[in-house]
Enzyme design. Structure first.
Site, mmCIF file in Angstrom:
data_model
loop_
_atom_site.group_PDB
_atom_site.id
_atom_site.type_symbol
_atom_site.label_atom_id
_atom_site.label_comp_id
_atom_site.label_asym_id
_atom_site.label_seq_id
_atom_site.Cartn_x
_atom_site.Cartn_y
_atom_site.Cartn_z
ATOM 1 N N GLU A 1 15.691 4.427 -1.744
ATOM 2 C CA GLU A 1 15.630 4.395 -3.200
ATOM 3 C C GLU A 1 17.064 4.351 -3.695
ATOM 4 O OE1 GLU A 1 12.827 3.893 -4.587
ATOM 5 O OE2 GLU A 1 11.705 4.265 -2.741
ATOM 6 N N ASP B 1 13.340 2.789 4.483
ATOM 7 C CA ASP B 1 13.213 2.484 3.065
ATOM 8 C C ASP B 1 14.221 3.319 2.294
ATOM 9 O OD1 ASP B 1 11.448 1.117 0.895
ATOM 10 O OD2 ASP B 1 11.764 3.156 0.184
ATOM 11 N N HIS C 1 7.715 4.124 -4.439
ATOM 12 C CA HIS C 1 9.088 4.358 -4.863
ATOM 13 C C HIS C 1 9.619 5.724 -4.435
ATOM 14 C CE1 HIS C 1 8.815 0.627 -6.954
ATOM 15 N NE2 HIS C 1 7.848 1.064 -7.727
#
Length: 344
Positions: A43, A41, A193
């Protein structure tokens, strides 16, 4: 990573497609429940791998569905600048207020973070030959693909599993497939997030999906049945429009997969500034907005039946424009900005 749409500081925060860029030679997407994989993942400062930058990377490696290793780091992106009257520039920030509020990652946290090129070899070694997994993982892979190509001259070809695609097969009844929506469905509580937190949430979702699919003997090869939205029934949120905007009183049609939100949302945005949305191309169509056809086997040469029909009508003299999703967003953002200025 969950995707959000917003309009702030004069900017419409929304993804664009990569039409016009060289096609990425990515790995294959699989619909399966593996036991060995690495969840990733990112950001980022925005939604478009062509223009925006990575600010955090998180990876968790699993063997036989058990965590065995982690890789996490903040990444210092290129700063934004402010220019004075003499064109002297001063570095102002790495991330804007919207991204800081969304992720909790501040400019102060990124000042001492490494640049991607300084960690790229370690990351490449960590991900080498791994089957990748993520939620809407194409988003993350596109960024990593471009970064590895730029800094390592390395073509990132790892195969991958997208839990968003799995969710559509296993949970066809959900209203949408955002990470938080599925987490809420399974009562999974986590911080969103941030890269590692989203990896952990993805793992928990993957585990739940796997258990349900095996218990109910769900065939992943069967596409879920989606109830088609009738875009003609969408009504505007306001009755006041700027008649000078190019979509006012025009008939709009969409084709292809919109990258970061549902077609119904795009149609609502167009309707809100005075457009009329239709389901198919006709002799009344004025705009055809094109999304992506990546991985759509039934579409050849990136031309859907709607595009072919529109091209035929244009040649016959119809007042019809074919525009990219990116161009559509640009026009919409201009109108939203005007509306915001009127309301201020």
């Amino acid at each position: 990573m969950s995707i959000n749409i917003s309009f702030s500081d004069g900017e419409f925060k929304i993804a664009t497609n990569t039409k016009g860029s060289p096609k990425r030679q990515k790995g294959n997407s699989f619909l399966e429940f593996p036991k060995d994989y690495t969840i990733i993942d990112l950001e980022t400062t925005g939604f478009d791998a062509r223009y925006d930058e990575i600010i955090e990377i998180g990876c968790i490696k699993y063997r036989n569905n058990k965590e065995v290793a982690k890789f996490q780091t903040l990444i210092q992106p290129a700063p934004s600048y402010e220019y004075d009257d003499n064109d002297n520039k001063t570095a102002m920030y790495y991330v804007d207020d919207f991204i800081s509020e969304l992720t909790g990652i501040t400019n102060e946290m990124l000042v001492s973070a490494p640049r991607f090129e300084s960690i790229s070899n370690d990351l490449q070694a960590f991900l080498k030959d791994e089957l990748l997994m993520g939620h809407n993982v194409n988003f993350d892979i596109n960024f990593l693909y471009d970064y590895f190509l730029k800094y390592n001259e390395y073509i990132f070809r790892n195969n991958f599993v997208d839990t968003l695609r799995l969710s559509r097969r296993v949970l066809p009844e959900l209203p949408n497939y955002k990470l938080k929506t599925i987490a809420d469905y399974y009562d999974i509580t986590n911080t969103y997030h941030r890269a590692l937190a989203d990896c952990q949430t993805t793992y928990q979702i993957f585990t739940q999906l796997s258990q349900k699919a095996h218990a109910e003997n769900i065939d992943l090869t069967l596409s879920p049945k989606h109830k088609k939205n009738d875009l003609r029934k969408i009504t505007p949120d306001s009755t006041t429009f700027d008649s000078d905007n190019i979509f006012y009183n025009k008939n709009c049609v969409f084709t292809g997969k919109l990258e970061k939100f549902e077609r119904k949302v795009a149609a609502q945005l167009a309707t809100n500034i005075g457009a009329h949305c239709e389901n198919g191309v006709t002799k009344k169509t004025n705009f055809l907005i094109i999304g992506s056809f990546q991985d759509v086997v039934s579409v050849k040469d990136n031309k859907s039946s709607k595009i072919k029909k529109a091209e035929k009508l244009i040649l016959e003299g119809q007042d019809l424009q074919i525009i990219s999703e990116h161009t559509f967003y640009d026009y919409i953002s201009e109108e939203l900005e005007k509306q915001q200025e009127k309301n201020d």
